[in-house]
Design a protein around this motif. Structure first.
Motif, PDB file in Angstrom:
ATOM      1  N   GLU A 252       0.827  -1.208   0.000  1.00  0.00           N
ATOM      2  CA  GLU A 252       0.000   0.000   0.000  1.00  0.00           C
ATOM      3  C   GLU A 252       0.853   1.246   0.000  1.00  0.00           C
ATOM      4  OE1 GLU A 252      -0.712   0.860   4.724  1.00  0.00           O
ATOM      5  OE2 GLU A 252      -2.303  -0.168   3.625  1.00  0.00           O
ATOM      6  N   MET A 253       0.237   2.327  -0.444  1.00  0.00           N
ATOM      7  CA  MET A 253       0.830   3.657  -0.377  1.00  0.00           C
ATOM      8  C   MET A 253      -0.255   4.656  -0.010  1.00  0.00           C
ATOM      9  SD  MET A 253       3.306   3.782  -3.756  1.00  0.00           S
ATOM     10  CE  MET A 253       3.980   5.389  -3.312  1.00  0.00           C
ATOM     11  N   MET A 254       0.123   5.700   0.716  1.00  0.00           N
ATOM     12  CA  MET A 254      -0.747   6.826   1.001  1.00  0.00           C
ATOM     13  C   MET A 254      -0.290   7.979   0.119  1.00  0.00           C
ATOM     14  SD  MET A 254      -2.667   5.518   3.364  1.00  0.00           S
ATOM     15  CE  MET A 254      -3.564   6.966   3.915  1.00  0.00           C
ATOM     16  N   VAL A 255      -1.201   8.488  -0.744  1.00  0.00           N
ATOM     17  CA  VAL A 255      -0.825   9.526  -1.696  1.00  0.00           C
ATOM     18  C   VAL A 255      -1.889  10.620  -1.701  1.00  0.00           C
ATOM     19  CG1 VAL A 255       0.450   7.913  -3.152  1.00  0.00           C
ATOM     20  CG2 VAL A 255      -1.966   8.352  -3.626  1.00  0.00           C
ATOM     21  N   ALA A 256      -1.499  11.768  -2.235  1.00  0.00           N
ATOM     22  CA  ALA A 256      -2.472  12.842  -2.416  1.00  0.00           C
ATOM     23  C   ALA A 256      -3.431  12.471  -3.535  1.00  0.00           C
ATOM     24  CB  ALA A 256      -1.742  14.147  -2.733  1.00  0.00           C
ATOM     25  N   ALA A 257      -4.660  12.959  -3.435  1.00  0.00           N
ATOM     26  CA  ALA A 257      -5.654  12.696  -4.468  1.00  0.00           C
ATOM     27  C   ALA A 257      -5.116  13.122  -5.834  1.00  0.00           C
ATOM     28  CB  ALA A 257      -6.948  13.441  -4.147  1.00  0.00           C
ATOM     29  N   GLY A 258      -5.361  12.277  -6.832  1.00  0.00           N
ATOM     30  CA  GLY A 258      -4.860  12.531  -8.177  1.00  0.00           C
ATOM     31  C   GLY A 258      -3.648  11.714  -8.537  1.00  0.00           C
ATOM     32  N   HIS A 259      -3.022  11.075  -7.541  1.00  0.00           N
ATOM     33  CA  HIS A 259      -1.825  10.272  -7.785  1.00  0.00           C
ATOM     34  C   HIS A 259      -2.101   8.773  -7.627  1.00  0.00           C
ATOM     35  CE1 HIS A 259       1.045  13.693  -7.914  1.00  0.00           C
ATOM     36  NE2 HIS A 259       0.156  14.250  -7.094  1.00  0.00           N
ATOM     37  N   GLU A 260      -3.385   8.387  -7.683  1.00  0.00           N
ATOM     38  CA  GLU A 260      -3.739   6.990  -7.440  1.00  0.00           C
ATOM     39  C   GLU A 260      -3.163   6.062  -8.507  1.00  0.00           C
ATOM     40  OE1 GLU A 260      -7.212   9.545  -5.928  1.00  0.00           O
ATOM     41  OE2 GLU A 260      -5.867   9.493  -7.660  1.00  0.00           O
ATOM     42  N   ALA A 261      -3.291   6.436  -9.774  1.00  0.00           N
ATOM     43  CA  ALA A 261      -2.837   5.562 -10.856  1.00  0.00           C
ATOM     44  C   ALA A 261      -1.322   5.351 -10.791  1.00  0.00           C
ATOM     45  CB  ALA A 261      -3.239   6.147 -12.205  1.00  0.00           C
ATOM     46  N   GLU A 262      -0.593   6.416 -10.487  1.00  0.00           N
ATOM     47  CA  GLU A 262       0.864   6.302 -10.353  1.00  0.00           C
ATOM     48  C   GLU A 262       1.221   5.347  -9.219  1.00  0.00           C
ATOM     49  OE1 GLU A 262       4.695   9.158  -9.197  1.00  0.00           O
ATOM     50  OE2 GLU A 262       2.687  10.007  -9.428  1.00  0.00           O
ATOM     51  N   ALA A 263       0.528   5.481  -8.098  1.00  0.00           N
ATOM     52  CA  ALA A 263       0.792   4.599  -6.964  1.00  0.00           C
ATOM     53  C   ALA A 263       0.453   3.158  -7.298  1.00  0.00           C
ATOM     54  CB  ALA A 263      -0.010   5.061  -5.746  1.00  0.00           C
ATOM     55  N   ALA A 264      -0.678   2.941  -7.972  1.00  0.00           N
ATOM     56  CA  ALA A 264      -1.071   1.581  -8.348  1.00  0.00           C
ATOM     57  C   ALA A 264      -0.020   0.934  -9.234  1.00  0.00           C
ATOM     58  CB  ALA A 264      -2.428   1.599  -9.050  1.00  0.00           C
ATOM     59  N   GLY A 265       0.521   1.695 -10.176  1.00  0.00           N
ATOM     60  CA  GLY A 265       1.578   1.155 -11.028  1.00  0.00           C
ATOM     61  C   GLY A 265       2.808   0.767 -10.238  1.00  0.00           C
ATOM     62  N   SER A 266       3.133   1.560  -9.215  1.00  0.00           N
ATOM     63  CA  SER A 266       4.297   1.250  -8.380  1.00  0.00           C
ATOM     64  C   SER A 266       4.078  -0.027  -7.570  1.00  0.00           C
ATOM     65  CB  SER A 266       4.589   2.420  -7.437  1.00  0.00           C
ATOM     66  OG  SER A 266       4.899   3.602  -8.161  1.00  0.00           O
ATOM     67  N   LEU A 267       2.862  -0.211  -7.058  1.00  0.00           N
ATOM     68  CA  LEU A 267       2.573  -1.429  -6.294  1.00  0.00           C
ATOM     69  C   LEU A 267       2.668  -2.663  -7.184  1.00  0.00           C
ATOM     70  CD1 LEU A 267      -0.492  -0.290  -4.121  1.00  0.00           C
ATOM     71  CD2 LEU A 267       1.945  -0.141  -3.594  1.00  0.00           C
ATOM     72  N   GLU A 268       2.095  -2.575  -8.378  1.00  0.00           N
ATOM     73  CA  GLU A 268       2.166  -3.703  -9.304  1.00  0.00           C
ATOM     74  C   GLU A 268       3.619  -4.007  -9.663  1.00  0.00           C
ATOM     75  OE1 GLU A 268      -0.261  -5.554 -10.150  1.00  0.00           O
ATOM     76  OE2 GLU A 268      -2.129  -4.403 -10.006  1.00  0.00           O
ATOM     77  N   ALA A 269       4.413  -2.970  -9.886  1.00  0.00           N
ATOM     78  CA  ALA A 269       5.811  -3.170 -10.248  1.00  0.00           C
ATOM     79  C   ALA A 269       6.584  -3.845  -9.121  1.00  0.00           C
ATOM     80  CB  ALA A 269       6.455  -1.822 -10.601  1.00  0.00           C
ATOM     81  N   PHE A 270       6.287  -3.478  -7.876  1.00  0.00           N
ATOM     82  CA  PHE A 270       6.950  -4.114  -6.741  1.00  0.00           C
ATOM     83  C   PHE A 270       6.678  -5.617  -6.734  1.00  0.00           C
ATOM     84  CE2 PHE A 270       6.416  -5.859  -2.476  1.00  0.00           C
ATOM     85  CZ  PHE A 270       7.690  -5.688  -1.959  1.00  0.00           C
ATOM     86  N   LEU A 271       5.427  -5.992  -6.929  1.00  0.00           N
ATOM     87  CA  LEU A 271       5.083  -7.421  -6.913  1.00  0.00           C
ATOM     88  C   LEU A 271       5.780  -8.157  -8.056  1.00  0.00           C
ATOM     89  CD1 LEU A 271       1.272  -7.168  -6.075  1.00  0.00           C
ATOM     90  CD2 LEU A 271       3.104  -7.943  -4.557  1.00  0.00           C
TER      91      LEU A 271
END
Length: 324
Positions: A252-271
């Protein structure tokens, strides 16, 4: 466990308001290193910046992905990452008399005495992608969001004390106190329906983006208290159902609104980078509780389109295959 049936029978006869008050009291089993009704931000957690941003009026979004891992995969992650920090806590989840919250994917809970509301945020996710939620942890803001959304109605004619509380809420002068939230929940028949205990190891796995948002890996082992079961008939071995662990991992990541897609890509990349890109998607511990102890509640969510029972069964089979 001994006495569960008796406690369940007592709860079934008690008014919902009384049940809410009992559940809102400090929990009987205290997590190590945490006082009842008081949660201190952990070193390295997002609690402090989140609270600061909430106070400033900015939305903070939790972007997460849950997966089922085998014991070998969990140990491999532990070996390849920095040491984690362990903690234990209880969660109690609440809903309205017509299940207004869970039917809309809103999750109201107390975590070790602290109220939290998770509100879904959509940003064009696919079926196997991450989930995202706005997190609200101020009791006054929680009440305001519940009323504004229509998920709980405006209060009926109120006593002078209630009118005074409402005036304070409307004008932003009410302290962030449970004393404002609990009476409003009681008045609208909000009740506790799920109680779970989590033993968690949290590992910071990196910082990403301009804001250097932390990415966290949580390795959870969950057990259950069946006190809010609809009925213990047909549950089978209650002790086994309560103590048989539900094991889940979440990035998981906590991000400012508007950065959800970027965070989701980072989580997928980690896995993917850790060989877990094909790890089966997991469902939450609340759904596991509903499957074990509240099947009618689960059926109501399915009828309202809040969950697909076929998908849940498929994920449960995938979990069994993953942990073998």
């Amino acid at each position: 466990p001994p006495g569960v049936a008796r406690r369940n029978a007592i709860f079934a006869r008690a008014p919902r308001a009384a049940a809410l008050r009992r559940a809102a009291k400090p929990l009987g089993r205290r997590p190590r290193g945490m006082t009842d009704g008081d949660r201190q931000p952990e070193e390295g957690s997002e609690a402090t910046p989140q609270a600061q941003q909430n106070g400033a009026g900015a939305k903070v979004i939790e972007v997460e992905k849950k997966v089922f891992l085998s014991s070998q995969q969990r140990e491999a992650l532990r070996a390849s990452l920095p040491p984690g920090k362990s903690k234990e806590f209880w969660d109690i989840y609440y809903d309205g008399p017509a299940l207004e919250l869970t039917k809309n994917d809103w999750w109201l809970r107390q975590r070790s005495g602290v109220w939290e509301l998770k509100i879904p945020v959509t940003f064009g996710q696919g079926k196997n992608a991450c989930q995202s939620y706005e997190e609200v942890d101020d009791p006054c803001a929680i009440l305001r969001r519940l009323v504004e959304s229509g998920l709980i109605p405006e209060s009926p004619p109120a006593s002078p004390a209630t009118k005074q509380r409402r005036h304070a809420l409307d004008h932003g002068t009410a302290p962030p106190s449970v004393s404002n939230l609990v009476p409003a929940l009681e008045a609208h028949g909000v009740f506790p329906f799920c109680k779970v205990h989590t033993a968690r190891t949290s590992i910071e796995v990196g910082r990403l983006g301009v804001q250097a948002n932390r990415m966290m890996l949580d390795l959870d082992t969950v057990t259950f208290d069946p006190v809010f079961a609809e009925s213990l008939d047909g549950v089978g071995d209650v002790h086994d159902q309560a103590e048989r662990p539900f094991v889940i991992a979440e990035v998981e990541m906590m991000v400012a609104a508007g950065h959800e897609a970027e965070a989701a890509g980072s989580l997928e990349a980690f896995l993917v980078d850790h060989g877990l890109g094909s790890a089966p998607r997991a469902y939450s511990k609340v759904f596991e509780y509903l499957m074990r102890f509240r099947p009618r509640h689960l059926d109501s969510l399915a009828a309202a389109g809040g969950v697909c029972l076929t998908t849940l069964e498929q994920l449960k089979v995938a979990m069994a295959d993953a942990v073998e």
